[in-house]
Write an enzyme that holds these catalytic residues in place. Structure first.
Site, PDB file in Angstrom:
ATOM      1  N   LYS A   1     -25.055 -28.761 -35.248  1.00 40.50           N
ATOM      2  CA  LYS A   1     -24.521 -29.804 -36.132  1.00 40.50           C
ATOM      3  C   LYS A   1     -23.200 -29.383 -36.789  1.00 40.50           C
ATOM      4  CE  LYS A   1     -28.414 -32.398 -35.924  1.00 40.50           C
ATOM      5  NZ  LYS A   1     -29.205 -31.677 -34.909  1.00 40.50           N
TER       6      LYS A   1
HETATM    7  C1  LIG Z   1     -29.914 -32.101 -33.771  1.00 43.69           C
HETATM    8  C2  LIG Z   1     -30.428 -31.074 -32.828  1.00 43.69           C
HETATM    9  C3  LIG Z   1     -30.755 -31.391 -31.486  1.00 43.69           C
HETATM   10  C4  LIG Z   1     -30.687 -32.807 -30.947  1.00 43.69           C
HETATM   11  O1  LIG Z   1     -29.377 -33.273 -30.815  1.00 43.69           O
HETATM   12  P1  LIG Z   1     -29.076 -34.837 -30.623  1.00 43.69           P
HETATM   13  O2  LIG Z   1     -27.606 -34.966 -30.705  1.00 43.69           O
HETATM   14  O3  LIG Z   1     -29.774 -35.499 -31.790  1.00 43.69           O
HETATM   15  O4  LIG Z   1     -29.644 -35.252 -29.327  1.00 43.69           O
HETATM   16  C5  LIG Z   1     -31.177 -30.364 -30.657  1.00 43.69           C
HETATM   17  N1  LIG Z   1     -31.313 -29.102 -31.110  1.00 43.69           N
HETATM   18  C6  LIG Z   1     -31.017 -28.765 -32.385  1.00 43.69           C
HETATM   19  C7  LIG Z   1     -31.214 -27.353 -32.822  1.00 43.69           C
HETATM   20  C8  LIG Z   1     -30.558 -29.724 -33.292  1.00 43.69           C
HETATM   21  O5  LIG Z   1     -30.275 -29.365 -34.553  1.00 43.69           O
END
Ligand SMILES: *Cc1c(COP(=O)(O)O)cnc(C)c1O
Length: 495
Positions: free
Chosen positions: A112
């Site tokens: 993120k």
């Molecule tokens: C948010 C997240 C995901 C999923 O990503 P999306 O963009 O929502 O598909 C996968 N792994 C981790 C560690 C995340 O924080």
């Protein structure tokens, strides 16, 4: 380049406006009216560049209302200044059969950060460009990772403040510590007495409440969103797919124009959608592999063309993928069909029936571009164990889901294009499950002992942001009932 809603009202906005608004007024998502085509020369030109330089070039194709100097300044603030723990920002690690794109070198150790370090800069610049004088308040409901990454990105950004709601007792100990110790003069973190759905519906209700919006406007405050429905969160993610390709070229691992595959551990479909955008622009991507956990609604959808969220919800060791409504699919459906009325109809069916059925042509396109599979917790842990045995490399649980699905794909199809596994979190962030997978006992150990234990096996050090939590004081102790979230917002902005 203009942006408009996936659902068909004719409102056209610039990227700056789309980023401030977050969601279109008909509740659709903003999408670019066309995708900027790139050629082989563009890709080759990225090869010698730094991550920041690559980011500026790719972002410039989409954010045409931002000047090159504005984009440059945003990128420098986001990725410069020692916020990431490695120079490459998003390095590709070669483990033989798999290439691992590590997206967790930012301040909160989850992918993120790649977008949430940049979004606040894009938003703050957008406010200046559009002459918007209101104070913007970002509201976030989080099940863990997004809240911390958003707090870290928005802290002390002028003209913007941020409030994060998390379910009391519903996030991991380390995620809670990360949030309650958050520094910054413009941040608030409040625990909600309820589960994640309560926190999330509370935030959605606030966004939909026009009386409340008017009340806030009286205090010169506007609400906006930092989750992946915001275009400003998606566009930074397109960059690292180009960057990974350029890194493989630079290392001589692929030839000019050679196609590669990506496998992405998927929840809200934001990360893999960014890869789809890169592919549509012309980055040579052969197949996009969508990896899910036991909440396998996307696997079924990509196989059948029918989306159905009416199913049991599982709590897994990959909590960031425990999701039954993947909001960014709406953008994919728009790009595949080019038919806003159709998309609006499907979204209406999703809202009223929890399901929708696409048409034959859409299903065919989905299957052409994507391959999908899922694995359960047991297979995820076995994969962590296996990869450690073979490579002395420790995967986090989410990344292990992707690795295993990538192997399943190769076995099922015999496809030998180079495979990049997208790694979305540091193993330190999900240390308990990772240690269990490595058959190390975690009994009686607190979070910091778990970090230390994992470090004994890992060649990567404990991320600074996680190790430092031990010394940090809790600054946020507010708790509110799920019916009192509006009051909590008012008392935060009244401060
Ligand atoms: C948010 C997240 C995901 C999923 O990503 P999306 O963009 O929502 O598909 C996968 N792994 C981790 C560690 C995340 O924080």
């Amino acid at each position: 380049m203009n942006y408009s809603s996936t659902r068909g009202n004719s409102e056209q906005v610039t990227s700056a406006e789309a980023i401030i608004k977050g969601l279109a007024s008909d509740e659709g998502l903003f999408v670019p009216d066309s995708l900027p085509p790139i050629d082989e020369d563009f890709i080759e030109s990225l090869v010698p560049l730094t991550y920041e330089e690559r980011a500026a070039k790719v972002l410039g194709l989409f954010l045409t209302d931002y000047s090159p100097a504005e984009i440059q300044a945003c990128v420098t603030k986001a990725y410069g200044q020692g916020k990431f723990d490695c120079q490459a920002k998003a390095p590709v690690t070669d483990l033989g059969d798999m290439q691992v794109l590590e997206l967790w070198h930012g301040p909160t150790s989850a992918f993120k950060d790649m977008a949430l370090q940049l979004l606040p800069q894009l938003m703050s610049t957008a406010l200046k460009k559009t002459g918007e004088k209101s104070q913007v308040l970002i509201l976030v409901a989080t099940s863990g990772d997004t809240g911390k990454a958003a707090l870290e990105g928005f802290k002390d950004v002028p003209q913007i403040s941020i409030m994060v709601f998390y379910p009391e007792g519903g996030v991991s100990r380390i995620q809670q510590l990360q949030m309650v110790t958050q520094e910054g003069a413009n941040v608030n973190v409040t625990a909600v007495k309820g589960n994640f759905d309560d926190a999330q519906s509370g935030v959605k209700d606030i966004f939909a409440d026009s009386d409340f919006a008017q009340k806030l406007a009286g205090q010169n405050v506007k609400l906006s969103s930092a989750n992946s429905i915001n275009w400003g969160r998606l566009v930074p993610q397109i960059v690292y797919y180009f960057s990974a390709y350029a890194d493989l070229r630079k290392a001589g691992k692929i030839t000019k124009g050679e196609a590669i595959n990506f496998t992405v551990p998927t929840g809200n479909f934001g990360n893999i959608l960014a890869a789809f955008y890169a592919q549509q622009m012309g980055l040579p991507i052969h197949k996009l592999v969508c990896a899910s956990n036991a909440n396998n609604v996307l696997t079924d959808f990509l196989h059948s063309g029918r989306y159905d969220r009416n199913r049991q919800f599982f709590k897994t060791i990959t909590p960031s993928m425990d999701i039954l409504i993947s909001s960014n699919l709406e953008r994919l459906l728009y790009h595949l069909t080019n038919d806003k009325a159709k998309v609006a109809g499907w979204m209406q069916d999703l809202k009223t029936q929890g399901a929708y059925e696409t048409d034959g042509q859409t299903r065919q396109l989905l299957q052409e571009k994507f391959w999908a599979d899922w694995v359960d917790d047991q297979a995820t842990q076995a994969c962590i164990h296996k990869v450690y045995q073979q490579h002395k490399y420790i995967l986090d649980t989410h990344t292990a889901v992707a690795w295993q699905v990538a192997e399943n794909y190769q076995k099922a199809t015999g496809d030998d294009h180079k495979m990049v596994v997208v790694s979305t979190a540091s193993p330190y962030k999900f240390n308990g499950s990772v240690l269990n997978a490595l058959e190390v006992s975690t009994e009686g150990l607190d979070e910091f002992a778990l970090l230390a234990k994992l470090q004994e096996l890992n060649t990567n050090p404990i991320p600074q942001g996680l190790g430092a939590l031990k010394q940090k004081a809790a600054r946020h102790q507010d708790v509110c009932a799920k019916t009192d979230m509006r009051q909590a917002v008012l008392s935060f902005i009244g401060q």
